[in-house]
Design an enzyme around this catalytic site. Structure first.
Site, PDB file in Angstrom:
ATOM      1  N   THR A 227      55.979 -28.196  30.248  1.00 26.23           N
ATOM      2  CA  THR A 227      56.674 -27.265  29.353  1.00 26.23           C
ATOM      3  C   THR A 227      57.343 -28.031  28.225  1.00 26.23           C
ATOM      4  OG1 THR A 227      58.839 -27.391  30.449  1.00 26.23           O
ATOM      5  CG2 THR A 227      57.285 -25.753  31.293  1.00 26.23           C
ATOM      6  N   ASP A 228      57.499 -27.387  27.091  1.00 24.48           N
ATOM      7  CA  ASP A 228      58.429 -27.920  26.106  1.00 24.48           C
ATOM      8  C   ASP A 228      59.820 -27.838  26.738  1.00 24.48           C
ATOM      9  OD1 ASP A 228      59.583 -28.916  23.806  1.00 24.48           O
ATOM     10  OD2 ASP A 228      58.504 -27.560  22.467  1.00 24.48           O
TER      11      ASP A 228
END
Length: 803
Positions: A228-229
């Protein structure tokens, strides 16, 4: 599974613990099974490893590293070998700093010139971006560490980036916004991919089954790790099911417990978790292998600085050279004006900011050159404030020089992660300076420093224009070597420069201000729009001047490619970027007038000729058919064009291509804007026809209670008076900081507060505030102040008891 034996020995709690970070930058370790933690660091153009205070906004300093030119700069080189070499150097520095995963490169498309992060992205064209990203990845991973291509996908604005819903049709998604990622996976063999913050057609990308499973894994064959960012996880279990293995940063174990509960309730099959753990273990063990043997702990800083300079030299673009004013001869008296001459603007702001191991400035490089510097004046205040005294001093100096070197551009707080630019202009005080200096001395060469397109209504006032983009720590001597002719400029623009922002095809739908952003222009971004709709531009895609000239001749089109002769018809050594474009204006499937399908950079001595070949590949004639849901080829005679830019076609040929016989997916009558290419003002009905469904309402429903995925900005509509008051405080603080010149701090409010969804408060605080506590905050926001406060305090107390 590769690591089934290890996974069998793990408890459910241990498996779940691997799925989120140990802290801000590291993964979890399990010492009893010999599973180490690995370190992830920002690094699209230089390593940003923070060993002290960690953040994702570029606030706190990182360990010194070479700051190479940004991706937007290197894209102008059009040199795949150069991209791979930069990747190798980045990989070497990652190993030296014991970084396992380098978070880059970024390959999002430059859909709109105002996107605040365009300096971090390669191009408006997916083929060029894909070739360069694959090269970077090959270089990085050749050193035993992993690249992490980002942000997957359609993350093309910074405003509301953590919550906005991107509405795009499937063909546009595939051809424009996923092709560079496809090339990064297939040609670069990237070991990891970063999912983006935004939603795609109603679903967050990190839990998007179609994006992550159907396309990324099944169609492209990706078997690596999706990360994920930072703070980009919405529903952790849904993300895991989609195949988003690693959540960053840590959530203090909160989402681990969600995974365990989902397995215990039957909502999540433990086999899915095992699959994710297996892929993460492979990333951990393969990137740790480089450290199990003696490795280089120091880099040759001077060599890397030199190579950063060479990269900058090849990426600088000469945009104007009236009367062949450049290159400047030995002893030319130059008046150096502009704050950026003494204090280089060499990189963007945000998570990619590098603490340079060494930094050179243009003024120092000029003083060491064979030019005669008659003086220096800053001429303007860097952050836009008007200063008549500085302007007048600059004009007085301009009269003393044969040539004025005027260093202009955008400042660090205008181009930054987390916010988009407000317009395409360089600051007014710089433009006023230019006009004033032109009255004193007409021989002006502007040296421009910025990471994205700007408009240039002032260009008639200058005789030379050299664009350095954001050229890294060694960009200054590179610029001076081009000015003096020691280097012949060979950069060509990787993006179009429109005459004015109003000509941009996405103008009416950028950025998405509330719930969604509609990509109504479809395929027609950048030169695909300008060339098809016949809109005049300032500088076309692929444009760049040289100190020599090149002739193209003798085109020959074969079944597998095109060949032609390229000649240096001038008097100095130079490099030319020859570009292959393909079009089919007689087809029944709408498409742009021309599309880049190949390129090559050729070095030639004066008078030298070379026979050049550019092969066709699997992307040369394909289009994505939304009826068959796969790539198809339309039968027909295609135009094969060789150009020095998208607007300067030198040679043309034809090639008949047998099609795949797929059914026609569109009706010309229903999609007139897309068939004409004039897709800058598509109607609601026509966009609905393209999508094949009705798009969602793009405005916030101001009557409903605020929830996890609503932003702090929406507190202006909150039922709770306390929340509305807090919103007013935030907006006042932002206004006051900008008014008093503290724009960096004001930007921080926009980045980390104003556009943050409520769930981000939990996801980015490392477990300090968890989701049950967030429920209490939302009660306060929605008008239940005392009930919410009691809930918040109760949950905080409960959390502390269990830690």
């Amino acid at each position: 599974m590769k690591y089934g034996d290890i996974i069998k020995q793990m408890t459910l709690e241990e498996k779940a613990s691997l799925m989120s970070g140990k802290d801000f930058w590291q993964t979890q370790d399990i010492q009893r099974l010999g599973i180490p933690n690995i370190f992830l660091a920002d690094g699209p153009h230089g390593i940003r490893k923070q060993t002290a205070a960690a953040d994702h906004l570029g606030l706190n300093p990182s360990d010194p590293a070479t700051c190479f030119p940004t991706a937007a700069t290197v894209a102008n080189s059009w040199n795949v070998e150069l991209g791979e070499r930069i990747g190798e150097l980045l990989g070497e520095e990652a190993v030296a700093q014991k970084v396992n995963v380098l978070l880059g490169p970024g390959v999002n498309m430059k859909r709109n010139p105002l996107c605040g992060r365009n300096f971090e992205y390669f191009s408006e064209d997916p083929y060029l971006a894909g070739k360069l990203s694959a090269a970077y990845i090959r270089g990085i991973q050749s050193k035993g560490v992993s690249a992490c291509v980002k942000h997957f996908a359609v993350n093309n604005q910074e405003e509301k980036r953590m919550s906005v819903d991107t509405i795009v049709d499937e063909r546009t998604l595939r051809e424009i916004y996923l092709t560079a990622f496809e090339m990064a996976v297939k040609e670069g063999q990237t070991q990891s991919v970063m999912s983006s913050y935004n939603m795609l057609n109603g679903t967050y990308t990190n839990e998007h089954i179609h994006l992550l499973r159907d396309i990324l894994r099944e169609e492209w064959g990706f078997d690596g790790v999706v990360v994920t960012d930072w703070g980009g996880c919405n529903d952790r279990v849904a993300g895991l099911i989609a195949g988003n293995e690693l959540e960053m940063p840590t959530t203090g174990g909160e989402t681990n417990r969600e995974i365990i509960a989902a397995i215990q309730s039957g909502k999540l099959d433990e086999a899915v978790l095992d699959e994710c753990v297996d892929r993460l273990l492979h990333l951990i063990f393969t990137t740790e292998a480089v450290y199990e043997k003696p490795y280089k702990k120091e880099i040759d800083k001077e060599q890397h600085h030199y190579e950063a300079q060479k990269a900058a030299e090849e990426s600088i673009v000469l945009l104007k050279n009236e009367g062949k004013l450049l290159p400047l001869g030995k002893g030319t008296k130059v008046a150096v004006i502009g704050d950026f001459a003494a204090d280089s603007r060499y990189q963007g702001a945000g998570s990619s900011i590098v603490n340079p191991a060494k930094l050179e400035h243009a003024l120092g490089a000029l003083e060491q050159s064979q030019l005669t510097v008659v003086g220096y004046e800053p001429g303007f205040e860097r952050y836009g404030k008007k200063n008549a005294a500085k302007l007048n001093q600059a004009c007085a100096l301009a009269q003393k020089g044969d040539v004025v070197l005027l260093f202009l551009g955008l400042d660090e707080v205008t181009e930054a992660e987390g916010l988009d630019r407000q317009n395409m202009s360089i600051p007014d005080n710089q433009i006023q300076l230019l006009h004033a200096v032109a009255e004193s001395n007409p021989n002006i060469v502007v040296v421009l420093s910025c990471g994205a397109a700007v408009d240039m209504p002032w260009i008639g006032k200058v005789k030379g224009l050299l664009h350095g983009y954001l050229s890294g720590q060694a960009g200054a001597p590179a610029i001076v070597r081009v000015l003096t002719g020691e280097v012949n400029p060979s950069g060509k623009l990787a993006e179009t420069y429109p005459l004015r922002y109003e000509d941009t095809p996405s103008l009416r739908h950028f950025p998405g201000k509330e719930v969604s952003v509609e990509y109504r222009e479809g395929l027609y971004i950048g030169y695909r729009y300008y060339d098809t709709a016949d809109v005049k531009v300032q500088f076309p895609f692929g444009f760049g001047l040289s100190y020599t000239s090149f002739d193209y001749s003798d085109i020959e089109v074969q079944e597998d490619g095109v060949s032609f002769t390229l000649t240096n018809s001038g008097t100095v050594y130079g490099m030319e970027v020859a570009q292959l474009y393909v079009g089919n204006d007689k087809g029944e499937v709408f498409r742009p007038k021309k599309e880049l399908k190949g390129f090559i950079k050729v070095a030639l001595q004066p008078g030298e000729s070379k026979r050049v070949s550019i092969p066709f590949d699997d992307k040369t004639f394909r289009y994505f058919n939304v009826v068959t849901n796969k790539w198809e080829v339309e039968e027909g005679t295609y135009q094969i064009m060789i150009g020095a830019s998208s607007a300067d076609i030198k040679l043309t040929g034809q090639q008949f291509v047998a099609g795949t016989g797929a059914p026609l997916p569109y009706s010309r009558e229903q999609l007139p804007s897309y068939y004409s290419g004039k897709a800058n003002a598509v109607s609601d009905i026509e966009f609905e026809q393209l999508l094949g469904r009705k798009p969602p309402v793009s405005k916030w429903d101001r009557s409903r209670p605020l929830g996890y995925n609503d932003t702090i900005e929406q507190c202006q509509y909150a039922r709770g008076g306390f929340a509305r008051f807090a919103y007013r405080l935030i907006t006042f603080a932002h206004w006051f900081l900008r008014k008093t010149g503290k724009r960096s701090t004001a930007n921080l409010i926009t980045m980390s507060v104003y556009n943050m969804p409520f769930r981000g408060i939990a996801r980015m605080t490392g477990g300090v505030i968890n989701m049950p506590m967030l429920d209490g905050l939302l009660m306060i926001v929605n008008g239940q102040f005392f009930k919410g406060l009691r809930h918040f305090l109760k949950e905080r107390s409960s959390m502390h008891k269990h830690t």
